[in-house]
Write an enzyme that holds these catalytic residues in place. Structure first.
Site, PDB file in Angstrom:
ATOM      1  N   HIS A 244      61.027  17.972  43.238  1.00  0.00           N
ATOM      2  CA  HIS A 244      62.426  18.408  43.303  1.00  0.00           C
ATOM      3  C   HIS A 244      63.145  17.687  44.447  1.00  0.00           C
ATOM      4  O   HIS A 244      64.007  16.846  44.216  1.00  0.00           O
ATOM      5  CB  HIS A 244      62.453  19.918  43.479  1.00  0.00           C
ATOM      6  N   HIS A 283      66.980  10.322  34.257  1.00  0.00           N
ATOM      7  CA  HIS A 283      67.370  11.705  34.562  1.00  0.00           C
ATOM      8  C   HIS A 283      67.211  12.548  33.314  1.00  0.00           C
ATOM      9  O   HIS A 283      67.464  12.058  32.213  1.00  0.00           O
ATOM     10  CB  HIS A 283      68.831  11.736  35.046  1.00  0.00           C
ATOM     11  N   ASP A 339      68.986   9.924  43.628  1.00  0.00           N
ATOM     12  CA  ASP A 339      67.971   9.617  44.645  1.00  0.00           C
ATOM     13  C   ASP A 339      67.777   8.128  44.890  1.00  0.00           C
ATOM     14  O   ASP A 339      67.091   7.749  45.836  1.00  0.00           O
ATOM     15  CB  ASP A 339      66.628  10.232  44.230  1.00  0.00           C
TER      16      ASP A 339
HETATM   17  N1  CMC Z   1      60.839   4.190  35.137  1.00  0.00           N
HETATM   18  C1  CMC Z   1      60.292   3.654  34.030  1.00  0.00           C
HETATM   19  N2  CMC Z   1      60.299   4.259  32.837  1.00  0.00           N
HETATM   20  C2  CMC Z   1      60.887   5.455  32.759  1.00  0.00           C
HETATM   21  C3  CMC Z   1      61.478   6.082  33.876  1.00  0.00           C
HETATM   22  C4  CMC Z   1      61.448   5.385  35.097  1.00  0.00           C
HETATM   23  N3  CMC Z   1      61.995   5.922  36.200  1.00  0.00           N
HETATM   24  N4  CMC Z   1      61.994   7.271  33.517  1.00  0.00           N
HETATM   25  C5  CMC Z   1      61.722   7.396  32.206  1.00  0.00           C
HETATM   26  N5  CMC Z   1      61.051   6.312  31.757  1.00  0.00           N
HETATM   27  C6  CMC Z   1      60.647   6.014  30.372  1.00  0.00           C
HETATM   28  C7  CMC Z   1      59.493   6.922  29.945  1.00  0.00           C
HETATM   29  O1  CMC Z   1      58.251   6.339  30.251  1.00  0.00           O
HETATM   30  C8  CMC Z   1      59.763   7.032  28.473  1.00  0.00           C
HETATM   31  O2  CMC Z   1      59.342   5.827  27.867  1.00  0.00           O
HETATM   32  P1  CMC Z   1      58.685   5.853  26.395  1.00  0.00           P
HETATM   33  O3  CMC Z   1      59.784   6.352  25.485  1.00  0.00           O
HETATM   34  O4  CMC Z   1      58.280   4.442  26.154  1.00  0.00           O
HETATM   35  O5  CMC Z   1      57.521   6.816  26.470  1.00  0.00           O
HETATM   36  C9  CMC Z   1      61.280   7.052  28.363  1.00  0.00           C
HETATM   37  O6  CMC Z   1      61.740   6.363  29.531  1.00  0.00           O
HETATM   38  C10 CMC Z   1      61.879   8.444  28.342  1.00  0.00           C
HETATM   39  O7  CMC Z   1      61.359   9.160  29.454  1.00  0.00           O
HETATM   40  P2  CMC Z   1      61.296  10.722  29.558  1.00  0.00           P
HETATM   41  O8  CMC Z   1      60.071  11.079  30.339  1.00  0.00           O
HETATM   42  O9  CMC Z   1      61.504  11.365  28.237  1.00  0.00           O
HETATM   43  O10 CMC Z   1      62.571  10.996  30.410  1.00  0.00           O
HETATM   44  P3  CMC Z   1      62.941  12.373  31.047  1.00  0.00           P
HETATM   45  O11 CMC Z   1      64.382  12.505  30.828  1.00  0.00           O
HETATM   46  O12 CMC Z   1      62.072  13.471  30.579  1.00  0.00           O
HETATM   47  O13 CMC Z   1      62.575  12.153  32.579  1.00  0.00           O
HETATM   48  C11 CMC Z   1      62.813  11.856  34.895  1.00  0.00           C
HETATM   49  C12 CMC Z   1      63.506  12.205  33.591  1.00  0.00           C
HETATM   50  C13 CMC Z   1      63.840  11.965  36.024  1.00  0.00           C
HETATM   51  C14 CMC Z   1      61.666  12.859  35.173  1.00  0.00           C
HETATM   52  C15 CMC Z   1      62.246  10.423  34.786  1.00  0.00           C
HETATM   53  O14 CMC Z   1      63.254   9.531  34.424  1.00  0.00           O
HETATM   54  C16 CMC Z   1      61.564   9.985  36.060  1.00  0.00           C
HETATM   55  O15 CMC Z   1      60.402  10.316  36.291  1.00  0.00           O
HETATM   56  N6  CMC Z   1      62.289   9.214  36.935  1.00  0.00           N
HETATM   57  C17 CMC Z   1      61.728   8.784  38.196  1.00  0.00           C
HETATM   58  C18 CMC Z   1      61.726   9.910  39.225  1.00  0.00           C
HETATM   59  C19 CMC Z   1      63.112  10.216  39.751  1.00  0.00           C
HETATM   60  O16 CMC Z   1      63.877   9.319  40.075  1.00  0.00           O
HETATM   61  N7  CMC Z   1      63.429  11.530  39.894  1.00  0.00           N
HETATM   62  C20 CMC Z   1      64.714  11.986  40.407  1.00  0.00           C
HETATM   63  C21 CMC Z   1      65.493  12.680  39.343  1.00  0.00           C
HETATM   64  S1  CMC Z   1      67.186  13.000  39.809  1.00  0.00           S
HETATM   65  C22 CMC Z   1      67.073  14.354  40.908  1.00  0.00           C
HETATM   66  C23 CMC Z   1      68.025  15.431  40.576  1.00  0.00           C
HETATM   67  O17 CMC Z   1      69.079  15.172  40.033  1.00  0.00           O
HETATM   68  O18 CMC Z   1      67.712  16.598  40.891  1.00  0.00           O
END
Ligand code: CMC
Length: 405
Positions: A244, A283, A339
């Site tokens: 978080h 995100h 972030d």
């Molecule tokens: N780098 C590379 N690939 C990514 C990333 C990333 N940062 N984020 C998502 N993907 C890929 C993921 O591997 C998946 O690929 P595939 O379809 O081939 O399996 C695709 O994009 C969709 O990913 P997802 O897991 O369904 O995306 P999500 O919306 O569930 O995840 C997230 C969102 C924030 C957890 C993720 O993007 C992530 O882990 N980002 C890096 C960590 C980060 O920066 N976190 C801060 C979030 S903002 C804080 C806040 O607002 O509170």
């Protein structure tokens, strides 16, 4: 009118008619939500939103935004003056708070100290338990917004082995915080207005963000009708978790590891191969450029005018440019989130990484309080007790342990 649909597959999948259509009357937009297991996923409702943080960040101050969150509208000049005055005169904490904070281990994590000390405020203000009394409740709201920076700064000074600095009520909300953090021997600390403004904007950008983990923790704990200090302590606890409040720290580590611009293509290749994630990208809600990231990026330059340039910013900018032109990121709608740049600014402001979630907590306090208030005033609100959909076996007989296979 536009329609967004979602297809699912696998067990319990929605067929064409297994959907719920929701219309947002503010925008006229319709959302089609799949019904699975006789219910809908709450996360599907996240698509329904209207956001305009840019204007607030550019035009207002954190205390104006805090007023907006708590009261539901921006204050008139008179209301703002009173609000700022009230908050300013409540920045001090009881001397005993200071003394018990001194009991923490010399190197205690500031977020752990903050978590404990916010919760402890409930013992200093036992009247806070009267959450239905509007006057008493309002005073606790003022106290929480006012004292959070003081507790945060004391926890920083403790961790650094430095004497605590009392609030300076001549300064602005962010200016006073900078004074409590950095003042050493000078008679009066004078914050650089550019740093003061950058910090204020960071507080604005973190003020509220719907039902994130810490906010739902505040609401869940607050639904037991406990005092607001205890409820907010639950929010701080949730924010302490690396998933978080900790992503910006991961961004810094990543940028340091990349080290030079020349290493970016290799790093991106590794991300595309699934070796690791590009931290600070993607995100759960935003599938476009997070508006908060855009604002932080702009102010990063102003901070560096004061503090001197940080090579990590140059790497971040190049990394962003390369990623935004790459099909992998385009196809997955991965853009910088809040972030990606916030850690770089915090670092430029001289904050150690342990302080990143603490700074987040200061800004988020007004959002937690507003959400708590909304819940307390909601006549239909009952104690939190999420329903669970049982998908396991039913009607099994009890088998004595010796007879089980
Ligand atoms: N780098 C590379 N690939 C990514 C990333 C990333 N940062 N984020 C998502 N993907 C890929 C993921 O591997 C998946 O690929 P595939 O379809 O081939 O399996 C695709 O994009 C969709 O990913 P997802 O897991 O369904 O995306 P999500 O919306 O569930 O995840 C997230 C969102 C924030 C957890 C993720 O993007 C992530 O882990 N980002 C890096 C960590 C980060 O920066 N976190 C801060 C979030 S903002 C804080 C806040 O607002 O509170």
């Amino acid at each position: 009118m536009t329609t967004e649909t979602k297809q699912t597959d696998g067990a319990g999948a929605a067929t064409a008619n297994d959907t719920l259509t929701v219309t947002d009357n503010r925008t006229g937009k319709q959302y089609e939500i799949p019904i699975e297991d006789e219910t809908i996923r709450a996360t599907e409702l996240r698509k329904i939103k209207v956001h305009e943080i840019d204007q607030l960040a550019e035009e207002s101050t954190y205390l104006e935004v805090a007023y907006l969150l708590v009261h539901g509208n921006l204050p008139s000049q008179k209301e703002l003056d009173e609000w700022v005055h009230e908050i300013t005169i409540h920045t001090f904490v009881h001397e005993n708070v200071k003394e018990f904070m001194q009991g923490f281990r010399y190197d205690a994590h500031p977020m752990g100290i903050l978590l404990a000390s916010v919760g402890a405020l409930s013992t200093f203000y036992p009247e806070a338990a009267a959450i239905k009394d509007e006057d008493i409740r309002y005073l606790q709201i003022i106290r929480l917004i006012a004292k959070m920076p003081t507790l945060a700064a004391f926890s920083y000074r403790h961790n650094r082995g430095m004497p605590y600095v009392y609030p300076d009520n001549d300064l602005s909300y962010p200016g006073n915080f900078l004074s409590m953090i950095y003042k050493v021997a000078e008679l009066k600390y004078e914050p650089d207005p550019r740093l003061e403004r950058a910090l204020d904007i960071l507080f604005i950008l973190h003020a509220d963000h719907e039902q994130n983990c810490s906010t739902s923790a505040v609401r869940s704990v607050g639904s037991s009708q406990v005092d607001p200090y205890s409820a907010v302590a639950a929010g701080v606890a949730a924010l302490y978790g690396p998933l978080h409040g900790g992503a910006n720290e991961q961004v810094l580590k990543m940028l340091r590891r990349i080290e030079t611009k020349e290493n970016i293509p290799d790093f991106i290749k590794g991300v595309k191969q699934g070796d690791e994630k590009l931290m600070g990208f993607g995100h759960r809600v935003y599938k476009n450029y997070d508006p908060r990231a855009k604002i932080i990026r702009k102010h990063a330059y102003e901070v560096f005018e004061v503090t001197g340039t940080n090579p990590l910013l140059d790497i971040a900018i190049d990394l962003e440019k390369i990623a935004l032109e790459d099909d992998y990121f385009i196809d997955r709608k991965l853009y910088p989130n809040v972030d990606f740049y916030s850690g770089i600014i915090y670092e430029a402001l001289g904050m150690p990484v342990e302080m990143f979630p603490v700074l987040f907590a200061i800004g988020r306090t007004s959002g937690w309080i507003a959400q708590w208030l909304e819940m307390i005033d909601d006549k239909e609100q009952k104690i939190a007790r999420p329903r669970q959909i049982y998908t396991g076996e039913r009607g099994r007989e009890y088998v004595p342990v010796g007879e089980r296979s």
